[in-house]
Design a protein around this motif. Structure first.
Motif, PDB file in Angstrom:
ATOM      1  N   LEU A 139      57.548  33.377 -25.850  1.00  0.00           N
ATOM      2  CA  LEU A 139      56.487  32.493 -25.368  1.00  0.00           C
ATOM      3  C   LEU A 139      56.675  31.085 -25.935  1.00  0.00           C
ATOM      4  CD1 LEU A 139      53.803  32.682 -23.714  1.00  0.00           C
ATOM      5  CD2 LEU A 139      52.643  32.778 -25.933  1.00  0.00           C
ATOM      6  N   ALA A 140      56.975  31.030 -27.242  1.00  0.00           N
ATOM      7  CA  ALA A 140      57.097  29.730 -27.903  1.00  0.00           C
ATOM      8  C   ALA A 140      58.314  28.954 -27.426  1.00  0.00           C
ATOM      9  CB  ALA A 140      57.145  29.901 -29.417  1.00  0.00           C
ATOM     10  N   VAL A 141      59.284  29.642 -26.832  1.00  0.00           N
ATOM     11  CA  VAL A 141      60.456  28.931 -26.319  1.00  0.00           C
ATOM     12  C   VAL A 141      60.333  28.696 -24.816  1.00  0.00           C
ATOM     13  CG1 VAL A 141      62.950  29.056 -25.958  1.00  0.00           C
ATOM     14  CG2 VAL A 141      61.975  29.789 -28.122  1.00  0.00           C
ATOM     15  N   LEU A 142      59.926  29.733 -24.098  1.00  0.00           N
ATOM     16  CA  LEU A 142      59.926  29.622 -22.636  1.00  0.00           C
ATOM     17  C   LEU A 142      58.802  28.734 -22.110  1.00  0.00           C
ATOM     18  CD1 LEU A 142      60.954  33.253 -21.636  1.00  0.00           C
ATOM     19  CD2 LEU A 142      62.373  31.191 -21.728  1.00  0.00           C
ATOM     20  N   ALA A 143      57.637  28.822 -22.721  1.00  0.00           N
ATOM     21  CA  ALA A 143      56.533  27.994 -22.233  1.00  0.00           C
ATOM     22  C   ALA A 143      56.884  26.504 -22.305  1.00  0.00           C
ATOM     23  CB  ALA A 143      55.256  28.305 -22.996  1.00  0.00           C
ATOM     24  N   PRO A 144      57.417  26.016 -23.455  1.00  0.00           N
ATOM     25  CA  PRO A 144      57.819  24.602 -23.469  1.00  0.00           C
ATOM     26  C   PRO A 144      58.910  24.284 -22.447  1.00  0.00           C
ATOM     27  CG  PRO A 144      57.741  25.470 -25.696  1.00  0.00           C
ATOM     28  CD  PRO A 144      57.535  26.635 -24.776  1.00  0.00           C
TER      29      PRO A 144
ATOM     30  N   LEU B  14      60.206  21.622 -17.135  1.00  0.00           N
ATOM     31  CA  LEU B  14      60.708  21.663 -15.762  1.00  0.00           C
ATOM     32  C   LEU B  14      59.715  21.049 -14.780  1.00  0.00           C
ATOM     33  CD1 LEU B  14      62.443  25.152 -15.532  1.00  0.00           C
ATOM     34  CD2 LEU B  14      63.509  22.892 -15.509  1.00  0.00           C
ATOM     35  N   THR B  15      58.432  21.099 -15.134  1.00  0.00           N
ATOM     36  CA  THR B  15      57.443  20.532 -14.226  1.00  0.00           C
ATOM     37  C   THR B  15      57.439  19.008 -14.280  1.00  0.00           C
ATOM     38  OG1 THR B  15      55.722  20.529 -15.897  1.00  0.00           O
ATOM     39  CG2 THR B  15      55.925  22.518 -14.554  1.00  0.00           C
TER      40      THR B  15
ATOM     41  N   ASP C  52      65.270  12.799 -18.341  1.00  0.00           N
ATOM     42  CA  ASP C  52      65.418  13.727 -17.232  1.00  0.00           C
ATOM     43  C   ASP C  52      65.165  15.141 -17.780  1.00  0.00           C
ATOM     44  OD1 ASP C  52      66.149  15.195 -15.056  1.00  0.00           O
ATOM     45  OD2 ASP C  52      68.070  14.195 -14.733  1.00  0.00           O
ATOM     46  N   PRO C  53      63.892  15.493 -18.020  1.00  0.00           N
ATOM     47  CA  PRO C  53      63.587  16.771 -18.677  1.00  0.00           C
ATOM     48  C   PRO C  53      64.208  18.000 -17.989  1.00  0.00           C
ATOM     49  CG  PRO C  53      61.624  15.435 -18.576  1.00  0.00           C
ATOM     50  CD  PRO C  53      62.665  14.728 -17.759  1.00  0.00           C
TER      51      PRO C  53
ATOM     52  N   THR D 276      59.242  18.664 -27.388  1.00  0.00           N
ATOM     53  CA  THR D 276      58.772  17.872 -26.253  1.00  0.00           C
ATOM     54  C   THR D 276      57.961  18.747 -25.291  1.00  0.00           C
ATOM     55  OG1 THR D 276      60.792  16.580 -26.457  1.00  0.00           O
ATOM     56  CG2 THR D 276      59.482  16.230 -24.485  1.00  0.00           C
ATOM     57  N   GLY D 277      58.465  19.967 -25.050  1.00  0.00           N
ATOM     58  CA  GLY D 277      57.749  20.881 -24.173  1.00  0.00           C
ATOM     59  C   GLY D 277      56.370  21.227 -24.719  1.00  0.00           C
TER      60      GLY D 277
END
Lengths: 523, 343
Positions: free
Chosen positions: A17-22, A27-28, A227-228, A374-375
């Protein structure tokens, strides 16, 4: 045996969660370049292929040399038995981990630069410089991680090998190598990850953009090009690369067969190799010590009193300590829970599952903190005042980055203790708490101490993502050091660097002492 | 566990509590006065930067609190603002340079500054009504006069003399001076810039991540010259009383960097923000800049500068691209540079 402990899955879920959510939140964020063809061009460019190749090549080479030398040094240390300053030497070997990269670059240049003690001239800049710096950083760490393996070889194995009249090579082949096969792939992977994500060292000592790594490209796309999505794609590429190497290294992985004998306490010293061992240990000590001595000399020439009398320095030191100790406590707790699950699986014979869990826990290391930070920022900013949350976030990220260190230091010890005492504990019907108090803690506290100390030191030396969140009045010591450097205060920075080193050494020593207890069995 | 150990823990705990509390108290002590939040780079806010003095001087006159938030550098400032968008806490952003202003303007996050630059010391007229300058400088190669007797007198000489001095530069992808040199070479060589880089690359000892690494390596004697600013020697003269360092004057001129501030459109404190921009071109602020940021103040006569600044090289021509040209070409030029330098 009862069902395996499930707590490790929770830890993995939290990490995911702590990696994928950011990553998803990044990506958004659409980048500025709406030009899709440019993006496609980037992915097919020679540039990307070149940096992929170079990242992999320099990391494999750096890790290979670091591990190779560390095996020699660790073996020499194990065979040499007790000698004066052995403990101090091992503490010293915990230090390079702490040195902020810019300080290490200066230290390496003080020794091997054109005005250095062993001048290499221009040839320092390039692969030579990268390898020198990476071996300086990672060889000592690998020694610390490998040494316990020798300690785990049972005394009667040594006795048997002597009775059989095995020579040194045969001893290595049949005893030591077999014992190493459990830890070596994991330790190699950790060192590989450290070299793969190296940034300022590679760029500065590498001589220029020829030596661009994926980490630099990620930084470039997130900061310079803003360019995130591209940064996320590159971060995933780095993760994929690492998974590939993890898979390859797992092919060499082999857990030793169940071992129920007591570990040896006193190493049998092989007299024949003593001289060689002395030489190896001395060379290693000189190699690691020289850049550190150069830093100390620079500091002694600096304005020591001016720097030390600043109250800000001490405030920064306490904040640095807070971050280091909190991150390591969190990291060790998470690591303990994760390892409880993986060792349970190992006990049940499901070894692939066990190593998979440990690998997933370690591999987050290669997702750059800048990307995660950043995420997280994007996720938090609409709901919270991020300035107030900067320190908890820094602690969280450092705790995640520390996890591979915990898994490497605590894992083997935990598995061994379980193998030896699982049946006994079950037949005595000990409760979880009794078992922790009577069996696990006394046996594992030394490993817990080492992992706590390592993670704390690493977190304290990390520049971290604190600069990303914005720094109010108090900064961390590494950040203060950078401020001094950018204000031309290079002599002051030299003093701050050595203060940071000394402070970390003290914390390292205290944590090992407080947690590890008083026994004089050294790892 | 022994009692001593417990006491140690207790002490450590107390220390943590103290640090935590001091953090909370300082962030929650909101007085009745309004607070102006300025995002800037962290070498501005550090103890050695202009920040502390600027804060004190502005608070004496504004009847407000000035909160300076330090981020890594100008690039992070702009990225941060883009991430926060309209929800930003910033009222003013201080510390982006003219290489970023087109990009920043395009974000639509800034409002007009409504100031006119009086006492301008800038080499050209100021026409930007979104961003307002506070200091500027020129990139230059700095050398030790005792070690390098005949420094090159033009960029062309530096590039083309195969036996010329060795240099340390910064990477344009990660560093402002690095980007500055890229633009400088482009200005002088135009379409032939890649050939120039190819010649120069043989004498580039290394390309560092940031200014600090390169300057540190230079002071350790790793190369004859380092890419820095014409004002760098002033630091050594004023703070260290060391006159050995000088910047080489190049006949084509030097690339100029101008640092600016802008008013955030979403800010509720437009008036206070404008007051800050006005203060920024006042004598107090401008006098703080030379010996803390080591740049030329944008609105202070040369005669009012501290002594060490009078001995510096004064470029004959200020080279500069418009911010629009940079925004259009920056990516392409950096890719070109990477291509040549990676050979």
């Amino acid at each position: 045996m009862s069902l395996p402990n499930r707590s490790g899955y929770w830890i993995l879920a939290i990490i995911a969660l702590a990696v994928l959510a950011p990553l998803l939140s990044l990506l958004t964020q659409s980048g500025l370049s709406t030009d899709d063809s440019a993006g496609l061009e980037f992915w097919q460019s020679n540039y990307l292929r070149r940096i992929l190749f170079f990242s992999l090549w320099q990391a494999l080479l750096s890790a290979g040399i670091s591990i190779g030398l560390a095996l020699l040094v660790a073996r020499a240390l194990a065979h040499h038995g007790v000698f004066p300053f052995r403990g101090l030497l091992l503490k010293l070997f915990g230090l390079p981990l702490v040195v902020p990269s810019i300080v290490a670059v200066m230290g390496v240049v003080s020794i091997y630069g054109s005005n250095g003690w062993i001048p290499l001239g221009r040839s320092l800049y390039g692969l030579n410089g990268i390898l020198l710096a990476h071996v300086f950083f990672n060889m000592p760490l690998a020694v610390r991680l490998l040494l316990p393996v020798w300690q785990s070889i049972p005394t009667h194995h040594w006795q048997m090998s002597e009775q059989l009249g095995l020579n040194r090579w045969q001893q290595w082949r049949h005893l030591e190598w077999q014992a190493l096969r459990e830890s070596l792939p994991g330790i190699s992977l950790l060192i590989f990850m450290l070299c793969l994500t190296s940034f300022a060292v590679v760029l500065t000592l590498g001589g220029g953009p020829k030596s661009t790594t994926l980490e630099v490209a990620i930084y470039q796309s997130l900061r310079f090009d803003f360019d995130p999505p591209q940064a996320v794609a590159l971060a995933l590429l780095q993760l994929g690369l690492c998974l590939l190497v993890a898979w390859a290294s797992s092919l060499f992985h082999k857990l030793p067969d169940v071992e129920i004998s007591l570990p040896n306490v006193q190493m049998t010293t092989v007299a024949a190799g003593r001289h060689i061992n002395t030489v190896i240990i001395s060379v290693a000590a000189i190699f690691v010590g020289m850049p550190l001595v150069a830093m100390i000399i620079d500091a002694l020439n600096g304005p020591i009193l001016t720097v030390l009398s600043k109250p800000e320095l001490w405030l920064s030191a306490s904040l640095t300590l807070l971050i280091g100790v909190s991150a390591s406590a969190l990291s060790v707790l998470a690591g303990w829970l994760l390892l409880s699950t993986s060792t349970d699986y190992a006990m049940l014979g499901q070894r692939r599952k066990a190593s998979m869990i440990e690998m997933l826990g370690s591999i987050v290391y290669v997702v750059p903190p800048l990307v995660i930070g950043t995420g997280l920022f994007i996720l938090m900013a609409p709901h919270l005042n991020v300035f107030e949350w900067a320190i908890p976030v820094v602690i969280l990220i450092n705790a995640m980055m520390g996890l591979p260190f915990v898994i490497r230091t605590l894992g083997p010890a935990m598995r061994q203790s379980k193998m030896r005492y699982q049946q006994l504990c079950e037949s005595l019907a000990l409760t979880k708490w009794q078992r922790f108090k009577i069996v696990d803690w006394p046996l594992l506290r030394k490993s817990v101490a080492l992992s706590t100390a390592l993670v704390a030191a690493m977190a304290m030396g990390d520049l971290g993502v604190i600069a990303l969140f914005g720094t109010p009045e108090i900064t961390t010591l590494p950040l203060m050091l950078y401020h001094q450097l950018s204000a031309y205060l290079i002599p002051n920075a030299a003093v701050t660097a050595v203060f940071l080193l000394g402070f970390c050494l003290l914390v390292f020593w205290l944590l090992e002492k407080l947690i590890g207890g008083k026994t004089n069995v050294e790892h | 566990m022994s009692i001593i150990h417990k006491q140690n823990y207790k002490k450590a705990y107390q220390l943590f509590a103290a640090v935590l509390l001091s953090g909370l108290v300082s962030t929650t002590s909101i007085a009745a006065k309004p607070t102006l939040t300025v995002y800037t780079y962290d070498s501005f806010t550090s103890d050695w930067g202009p920040g502390p003095k600027v804060k004190q001087a502005f608070e004496e006159t504004c009847d407000c609190n000035l909160s300076l938030v330090g981020l890594e550098d100008g690039v992070s400032l702009l990225n941060r603002l883009k991430l926060e968008g309209k929800n930003t806490k910033a009222d003013v952003v201080l510390g982006i340079d003219t290489n970023l202003t087109a990009d920043a303007r395009a974000s639509g996050l800034f409002s007009m500054h409504g100031q006119t630059l009086q006492n301008s010391a800038l080499p050209q007229a100021w026409n930007d009504d979104t961003f307002f300058p506070y200091d500027y400088g020129y990139f230059a190669f700095v050398y030790n006069t005792e070690l390098l007797k005949n420094p090159p007198t033009s960029l062309k000489e530096l590039v083309e003399d195969a036996n010329g001095p060795t240099i340390l530069i910064q990477d344009p992808r990660t560093s402002t001076p690095g980007l500055g040199l890229l633009l400088w070479v482009k200005k002088v060589y135009g379409d032939k810039a890649d050939e120039a880089w190819e010649k120069l690359s043989k004498r580039i000892v290394t390309v560092s991540k940031g200014w600090s690494e390169a300057y540190g390596l230079f002071l350790k004697g790793e190369a004859d010259m380092v890419l820095s600013y014409t004002t760098s020697p002033a630091y050594h003269i004023i703070a260290e009383d060391d006159k050995r360092f000088a910047a080489a004057e190049f006949s084509e001129g030097h690339y100029q960097q101008t640092e600016v501030a802008g008013l955030v459109a979403a800010s509720q404190q437009q008036d206070l923000g404008k007051k800050f921009l006005a203060f920024m071109q006042g004598e107090k602020f401008q006098n703080i800049i030379p010996t803390t940021n080591w740049m030329y103040p944008a609105a202070l006569a040369r005669t009012s500068l501290p002594d060490g600044f009078n001995d510096l090289v004064e470029p004959s021509t200020a080279l500069i691209f418009s911010d629009g040209e940079i925004a259009d070409n920056r990516k392409k030029w950096v890719a070109e540079w990477l291509e040549v330098m990676s050979k």
